[in-house]
Design a protein around this motif. Structure first.
Motif, PDB file in Angstrom:
ATOM      1  N   PHE A 278       0.885  -1.273  -0.013  1.00 51.93           N
ATOM      2  CA  PHE A 278      -0.323  -0.067   0.323  1.00 51.93           C
ATOM      3  C   PHE A 278       0.794   1.619  -0.023  1.00 51.93           C
ATOM      4  O   PHE A 278       2.135   1.363   0.381  1.00 51.93           O
ATOM      5  N   GLU A 279       0.175   2.445  -0.119  1.00 55.28           N
ATOM      6  CA  GLU A 279       0.975   3.356  -0.604  1.00 55.28           C
ATOM      7  C   GLU A 279       0.900   4.021   0.645  1.00 55.28           C
ATOM      8  O   GLU A 279       0.065   4.255   1.640  1.00 55.28           O
ATOM      9  N   HIS A 280       2.255   5.128   1.472  1.00 57.15           N
ATOM     10  CA  HIS A 280       2.030   6.322   2.411  1.00 57.15           C
ATOM     11  C   HIS A 280       2.735   6.831   2.565  1.00 57.15           C
ATOM     12  O   HIS A 280       3.190   7.362   1.489  1.00 57.15           O
ATOM     13  N   PRO A 281       1.476   8.463   2.404  1.00 62.61           N
ATOM     14  CA  PRO A 281       2.578   9.837   2.387  1.00 62.61           C
ATOM     15  C   PRO A 281       3.214   9.612   3.966  1.00 62.61           C
ATOM     16  O   PRO A 281       2.227  10.701   4.640  1.00 62.61           O
ATOM     17  N   MET A 282       4.143   9.948   4.011  1.00 63.04           N
ATOM     18  CA  MET A 282       5.162  10.265   4.799  1.00 63.04           C
ATOM     19  C   MET A 282       5.686  11.022   5.068  1.00 63.04           C
ATOM     20  O   MET A 282       5.619  12.450   4.129  1.00 63.04           O
ATOM     21  N   HIS A 331       4.943  10.647  10.266  1.00 67.12           N
ATOM     22  CA  HIS A 331       3.998   9.120  10.467  1.00 67.12           C
ATOM     23  C   HIS A 331       2.979   9.810   8.565  1.00 67.12           C
ATOM     24  O   HIS A 331       3.459  10.465   8.343  1.00 67.12           O
ATOM     25  N   CYS A 332       2.447   8.416   8.730  1.00 68.96           N
ATOM     26  CA  CYS A 332       1.609   8.811   7.731  1.00 68.96           C
ATOM     27  C   CYS A 332       0.532   9.324   7.618  1.00 68.96           C
ATOM     28  O   CYS A 332       0.069   9.852   8.533  1.00 68.96           O
ATOM     29  N   HIS A 333       0.334  10.061   6.520  1.00 66.08           N
ATOM     30  CA  HIS A 333      -0.921  10.572   6.180  1.00 66.08           C
ATOM     31  C   HIS A 333      -2.474  10.505   6.464  1.00 66.08           C
ATOM     32  O   HIS A 333      -3.027  10.973   6.723  1.00 66.08           O
ATOM     33  N   ILE A 334      -2.930   8.999   6.243  1.00 66.33           N
ATOM     34  CA  ILE A 334      -3.574   7.852   6.547  1.00 66.33           C
ATOM     35  C   ILE A 334      -4.378   7.976   7.378  1.00 66.33           C
ATOM     36  O   ILE A 334      -3.688   6.799   8.399  1.00 66.33           O
ATOM     37  N   GLY A 335      -5.101   9.193   8.288  1.00 64.82           N
ATOM     38  CA  GLY A 335      -5.284   8.017   9.342  1.00 64.82           C
ATOM     39  C   GLY A 335      -5.331   6.948   9.894  1.00 64.82           C
ATOM     40  O   GLY A 335      -5.418   6.263  10.814  1.00 64.82           O
ATOM     41  N   HIS A 336      -6.490   6.033   9.189  1.00 64.14           N
ATOM     42  CA  HIS A 336      -6.650   4.838   9.466  1.00 64.14           C
ATOM     43  C   HIS A 336      -5.280   3.906   9.599  1.00 64.14           C
ATOM     44  O   HIS A 336      -5.084   3.004  10.483  1.00 64.14           O
ATOM     45  N   HIS A 337      -3.978   4.218   8.921  1.00 61.78           N
ATOM     46  CA  HIS A 337      -2.588   3.461   9.086  1.00 61.78           C
ATOM     47  C   HIS A 337      -1.989   4.189  10.523  1.00 61.78           C
ATOM     48  O   HIS A 337      -1.060   3.656  10.879  1.00 61.78           O
ATOM     49  N   LEU A 338      -2.775   4.964  11.165  1.00 59.99           N
ATOM     50  CA  LEU A 338      -2.028   5.441  12.609  1.00 59.99           C
ATOM     51  C   LEU A 338      -2.832   4.096  13.364  1.00 59.99           C
ATOM     52  O   LEU A 338      -3.075   5.214  14.860  1.00 59.99           O
ATOM     53  N   GLY A 347      -0.247   2.535  14.697  1.00 58.88           N
ATOM     54  CA  GLY A 347       0.643   2.151  13.124  1.00 58.88           C
ATOM     55  C   GLY A 347       1.761   2.901  13.047  1.00 58.88           C
ATOM     56  O   GLY A 347       2.793   2.818  13.361  1.00 58.88           O
ATOM     57  N   LEU A 348       1.488   3.579  11.780  1.00 62.24           N
ATOM     58  CA  LEU A 348       3.077   4.193  11.381  1.00 62.24           C
ATOM     59  C   LEU A 348       3.319   6.094  11.685  1.00 62.24           C
ATOM     60  O   LEU A 348       3.046   6.593  10.915  1.00 62.24           O
ATOM     61  N   ILE A 349       3.503   5.467  13.238  1.00 67.14           N
ATOM     62  CA  ILE A 349       4.125   6.622  13.765  1.00 67.14           C
ATOM     63  C   ILE A 349       5.523   6.372  14.216  1.00 67.14           C
ATOM     64  O   ILE A 349       6.188   5.154  15.226  1.00 67.14           O
TER      65      ILE A 349
END
Ligand SMILES: [Cu+2]
Length: 356
Positions: A278-282, A331-338, A347-349
């Protein structure tokens, strides 16, 4: 009953117990040593356990002995060749305190060990497959001879469970103008399943005259689909029952992610690797950064940004100076990925802790 027949019954009972014990020992040894975990249960043909989206086997899979992945693997040197041993095997990997996934790993860790070599170094990888499924290794972004490219059915036969395959090449970027950078290695057999279950590691080629940083980290981004009710791990996909609900940086979900410590004024380099599907805007708080390289190609005029999209297979090297003291999140900027299975934050923090 006389004394003699009583003793015969006792001897017979002892014998039966000993036989049962011996059979149990044999069964245990067979599962743990002679066969990859779960092999007895799995269909060993191509496509094997790879029924689309099927869970990875959990029973019989040992807990990981390491707690952190991605450490640099030390080679042994044979006639100038740097020789590495990689073993593919499933382990139970703790992504969060008390939360484990079944992961397909190189050498028992998520991510797999980091390979770090000078530009042009001759390397050899002995890849022993102890997964319940066939596998291959692809050296992503590296100028390998075609026969070393790791594509099953195209450049090689899959490495069957129990088999070892040897890859050998010079560590030179496929973009021949590049003298080094961030690359990766990963399974190319049923990637949907095997990469989704964790089979990837970073491969850093060091340039002849590298820019030095005070702090440097490789960060591999992945997703997991873990059924917390049953404990089953599925390869994360865009399908019912396999939607990712856990997200990891170097195999850990926040708050189990590593805190990166820096002193005020330090130059920091983060090598970001899209190791999942999946893609992640970090995004970095507190300062912007320069994207100094993309896929192992140094940028001639590094663009400034504070968000970088990291898609599967991509690598971005981002650099910044830690000017402001404090705990700054990346962190990733997709809320669900947090989230961790819906619980926020997770998640991605990770935290960049700047002191001084
Ligand atoms: Cu994300």
């Amino acid at each position: 009953m006389n004394e003699r027949s009583t003793s015969w019954i006792a001897i017979a009972a002892l014998f039966t117990a000993a036989l049962a014990l011996a059979l149990a020992v044999v069964a245990t040894v067979r599962v743990s040593d002679d066969e990859p975990a779960g092999a007895a249960e799995a269909d060993m043909g191509h496509g094997a356990a790879g029924e689309h989206g099927a869970p990875a086997l959990t029973e019989g899979v040992p807990d990981a002995t390491a707690t952190r992945g991605g450490g640099v693997l030390e080679p042994r040197i044979e006639n100038g060749v740097w020789v590495y041993e990689l073993q593919t095997r499933p382990v139970r990997w703790e992504i969060l305190l008390g939360t484990k996934v079944t992961a397909y790993t190189y050498n028992g860790t998520v991510p797999g060990p980091e390979i770090r070599v000078p530009y042009g170094q001759r390397v050899r990888f002995l890849v022993k497959n102890d997964l319940p499924d066939p596998t291959t290794v692809h050296w992503h972004g590296i100028a390998v001879p075609n026969a070393m490219d790791g594509v099953p059915g195209v450049t090689q036969d899959p490495i069957e469970p129990g088999e070892t395959f040897t890859y050998e090449f010079d560590a030179i970027p496929a973009g021949r103008d590049s003298k080094g950078g961030t690359f990766l290695y990963h399974s190319h057999f049923e990637e949907d399943r095997q990469v989704g279950l964790g089979l990837a590691g970073a491969f850093v080629i060091e340039e002849p005259n590298p820019v030095r940083y005070d702090v440097e980290r490789t960060i591999m981004i992945s997703e997991w689909a873990l059924d917390t009710a049953t404990g089953e791990t599925r390869p994360p996909m865009e399908m019912e029952g396999s939607l990712p609900n856990f997200f990891t940086l170097n195999g850990k979900s926040f708050p189990a992610t590593e805190t990166i410590e820096a002193k005020r004024g330090d130059r920091v380099l983060l090598r970001l690797v899209g190791a999942g599907q999946f893609e992640h805007p970090m995004h970095l708080h507190g300062t912007d950064f320069r994207i100094v390289a993309k896929d192992g190609h140094p940028a001639e005029q590094p663009p400034a940004a504070d968000v970088v999209q990291v898609a599967p297979g991509e690598r971005y090297d981002v650099a910044f100076t830690a000017t402001e003291p404090g705990k700054w999140v990346f962190h990733c900027h997709i809320g669900h990925h947090l989230t961790n299975d819906g619980d926020d934050p997770g998640g991605l923090i990770l935290v960049v802790d700047v002191v001084g």
